[in-house]
Design a protein around this motif. Sequence first.
Motif, PDB file in Angstrom:
ATOM      1  N   TYR A 154      42.903 -10.678   0.318  1.00 11.43           N
ATOM      2  CA  TYR A 154      42.548  -9.618  -0.633  1.00 11.43           C
ATOM      3  C   TYR A 154      41.625  -8.589   0.023  1.00 11.43           C
ATOM      4  CZ  TYR A 154      44.706 -11.999  -4.569  1.00 11.43           C
ATOM      5  OH  TYR A 154      45.611 -12.567  -5.422  1.00 11.43           O
ATOM      6  N   GLU A 155      40.695  -9.055   0.826  1.00  8.96           N
ATOM      7  CA  GLU A 155      39.788  -8.128   1.499  1.00  8.96           C
ATOM      8  C   GLU A 155      40.551  -7.246   2.483  1.00  8.96           C
ATOM      9  OE1 GLU A 155      35.905  -8.346   4.471  1.00  8.96           O
ATOM     10  OE2 GLU A 155      36.247  -9.959   3.009  1.00  8.96           O
ATOM     11  N   GLU A 156      41.506  -7.817   3.207  1.00  6.68           N
ATOM     12  CA  GLU A 156      42.303  -7.055   4.168  1.00  6.68           C
ATOM     13  C   GLU A 156      43.080  -5.946   3.463  1.00  6.68           C
ATOM     14  OE1 GLU A 156      45.517  -7.988   7.710  1.00  6.68           O
ATOM     15  OE2 GLU A 156      45.632  -9.167   5.858  1.00  6.68           O
ATOM     16  N   GLN A 157      43.749  -6.278   2.359  1.00  4.09           N
ATOM     17  CA  GLN A 157      44.553  -5.267   1.669  1.00  4.09           C
ATOM     18  C   GLN A 157      43.673  -4.201   1.028  1.00  4.09           C
ATOM     19  OE1 GLN A 157      47.155  -6.715  -1.440  1.00  4.09           O
ATOM     20  NE2 GLN A 157      48.119  -4.726  -1.742  1.00  4.09           N
ATOM     21  N   ALA A 158      42.604  -4.625   0.379  1.00  6.75           N
ATOM     22  CA  ALA A 158      41.721  -3.661  -0.278  1.00  6.75           C
ATOM     23  C   ALA A 158      41.076  -2.714   0.725  1.00  6.75           C
ATOM     24  CB  ALA A 158      40.650  -4.401  -1.078  1.00  6.75           C
ATOM     25  N   THR A 159      40.684  -3.228   1.865  1.00  5.32           N
ATOM     26  CA  THR A 159      40.066  -2.380   2.891  1.00  5.32           C
ATOM     27  C   THR A 159      41.027  -1.282   3.337  1.00  5.32           C
ATOM     28  OG1 THR A 159      38.682  -4.217   3.671  1.00  5.32           O
ATOM     29  CG2 THR A 159      39.024  -2.372   5.185  1.00  5.32           C
ATOM     30  N   ALA A 160      42.290  -1.644   3.520  1.00  3.00           N
ATOM     31  CA  ALA A 160      43.290  -0.648   3.923  1.00  3.00           C
ATOM     32  C   ALA A 160      43.463   0.425   2.857  1.00  3.00           C
ATOM     33  CB  ALA A 160      44.618  -1.347   4.199  1.00  3.00           C
ATOM     34  N   LEU A 161      43.526   0.012   1.609  1.00  2.72           N
ATOM     35  CA  LEU A 161      43.704   0.979   0.515  1.00  2.72           C
ATOM     36  C   LEU A 161      42.488   1.901   0.383  1.00  2.72           C
ATOM     37  CD1 LEU A 161      45.264  -1.443  -2.130  1.00  2.72           C
ATOM     38  CD2 LEU A 161      46.434   0.489  -1.059  1.00  2.72           C
ATOM     39  N   LEU A 162      41.297   1.331   0.496  1.00  2.00           N
ATOM     40  CA  LEU A 162      40.077   2.128   0.342  1.00  2.00           C
ATOM     41  C   LEU A 162      39.933   3.132   1.478  1.00  2.00           C
ATOM     42  CD1 LEU A 162      37.719  -0.749  -0.809  1.00  2.00           C
ATOM     43  CD2 LEU A 162      38.401   1.215  -2.196  1.00  2.00           C
ATOM     44  N   HIS A 163      40.230   2.710   2.687  1.00  3.23           N
ATOM     45  CA  HIS A 163      40.135   3.625   3.827  1.00  3.23           C
ATOM     46  C   HIS A 163      41.175   4.741   3.737  1.00  3.23           C
ATOM     47  CE1 HIS A 163      37.771   0.833   6.772  1.00  3.23           C
ATOM     48  NE2 HIS A 163      37.106   1.114   5.669  1.00  3.23           N
ATOM     49  N   ALA A 164      42.281   4.473   3.038  1.00  4.24           N
ATOM     50  CA  ALA A 164      43.316   5.504   2.892  1.00  4.24           C
ATOM     51  C   ALA A 164      42.981   6.513   1.803  1.00  4.24           C
ATOM     52  CB  ALA A 164      44.662   4.842   2.595  1.00  4.24           C
ATOM     53  N   GLY A 165      41.926   6.246   1.015  1.00  5.66           N
ATOM     54  CA  GLY A 165      41.453   7.262   0.086  1.00  5.66           C
ATOM     55  C   GLY A 165      41.874   7.132  -1.360  1.00  5.66           C
ATOM     56  N   VAL A 166      42.014   5.915  -1.898  1.00  5.48           N
ATOM     57  CA  VAL A 166      42.365   5.753  -3.312  1.00  5.48           C
ATOM     58  C   VAL A 166      41.171   6.107  -4.195  1.00  5.48           C
ATOM     59  CG1 VAL A 166      44.135   4.001  -2.926  1.00  5.48           C
ATOM     60  CG2 VAL A 166      41.741   3.300  -3.215  1.00  5.48           C
TER      61      VAL A 166
END
Length: 620
Positions: free
Chosen positions: A129-141
């Motif tokens: 969950y941390e891996e996926q959320a980090t990717a989404l947050l860095h992409a600018g959601v």
Amino acid sequence: MVRKKGLKEYLADSLLVGDGAMATYLFQQGISIGQCNEELVLSNPAFIAHVHQAYYEAGARLIETNTYGANRERLARYGLESKVIRINREAVKIARNSVGEDAYVVGSIGSICAGRVAAFDEEEYRDMYEEQATALLHAGVDGIILETFLDLKELLIAVKAIRPLTDLPLIAQLSMIEVGRTRDAFTLSDALQQLADHGVDGVGINCRLGPMEILRSLEKTVIPEHLIISAFPNAGRLGIDDGEMTYKSDPEYFGETAPLLVEQGVRLIGGCCGTTPEHIRQIAQALDGKKPVPRKNPEPKLIEVVIPEVAEVKLKKNTIVDRVKKERTIICELDPPKDLDIHRFLLGAHRLSQAGVDMITMADNSLATARMSNLALGAILKSQLGIEPLVHVACRDRNLLGQQSHLMGLHALGIDQILVITGDPTRMGDLPGASSIYDVTSFELIRMVKRLNDGISFSGKPLKQKAHFVVGTAFNPHVQKIEAAVARLKKKVEAGADFVMTQPIYDEQGILELYEATKDIGIPVFVGIMPLTGYRNAVFLHNEVPGIKIPKSVLERMEAQKDKEAGRKEGVQIAKELLDVAMEKFNGIYLITPFSYWQMTEELTQYIREKDRKCLALEA
């Protein structure tokens, strides 16, 4: 209009329309089931962009990224586990570039467990969950939405992993199999309080339930103050129509129910499985110009249930086909319990038998929800209470080996009257990760049961004894072309069906049309009558349950009732009026008990028996 507020600020004083289904809509557009939908952001980004645009143009101003299953565990099934970061990043980019600046883009993170038995390594799940959320947050959601979690335990793992990563809004949505309770047995009130304690900004319900069941859940739930409330209902219950999985609720129904959700304090409304851009358009139109409504929690209620002892009755043997040809025969359905307590079930069965029911019929894990074995309950009814059982046998749960074993067990217990059905797919039940077997169709199973009656096993080997099964089949009269449905029914008769039990009918003309359509099929027909429990129940059945239609006049009568007691009385009265027509044409009556309210079907049974007695007295 260019938005200036953050998502949480906007929802503080405004309603927001979310988007609809991604996976089921992709299937409708030709994407094959079994393909990795999340990978399409790499191989076919224009296709995903088109879906986002369609929802935006329909009125959605919160767009979810196509990343529901873009976690390492789910992507590994397709050999894509090394592309977690890339898929999530590209999904955000596509969503952002597909819609206007007035739309919020939130990162969708789904349950990793995804309906399977909830046994997993918590640390491993936390890392994913941390891996996926980090990717989404860095992409600018603009925020994160956690969705379709059946178990509070798993959802809390995701919340604990993601909350420390960001101050952006975090919305946590549960999915429920049973209204008001999570799969891991927490009440919705308790679950939402725990989520609030762990710092989420919003809570909600999505998937599995349609608008009316989500509404019922919210009405009974205490929701912590200051939380955003979201609702993303399915387009009704999942059904099967000619082998195709379908959802019943039409777009207009979503437009009608959206304001009711707003009255419960919901501020973010979208759609889940089965919904389309047109469903979202109807929500947007219904909410145009409306303002949020402050949430009012229900007062807690303490209910004490006193159940008297069940008395014994003498054994009554009924052969359903022989009996119905001679006299009025009543079959009453009473659902097996979902837990281990059978006291109330036995009480209801006993009272129904005393009222004059000839047989108690029990579903085989109806709606793909685990219930107590109808074989076991049938044996108890027969041996301890003297009540003749009629058990449903679904094609879904057992392979051919288990199916023959099950039938042989029924034979040994002297339970020889059964209803063969296809069975609802497991993905709509409380164990959606379970397999749906469907080794054979209902046609084929009927034939195979009749082979047991000839003393031949499923494998073709001779048996030392012959079985004596009387086999029923189900029939749905709520179709556009009843002639085609009857033609299919006749094939079941050719396969060996001995009698027919119909879905509930709610209009007198429908009963007459059923009679004309089936009077020459050569086997008895038991016409289905199920009393309505209230207006909400009527609206839910009409719009969300496959195979049931309710006339406008009946909906209006139920809507006019002001409280639950009045609604149930009106539901029973409507059922009596339908029985007046049905009893003129059919000797077989199939009463379906709603929500285990056996008192309602008890009253209808007494009505049937009293009316028959009066007719006999007049004839004498």
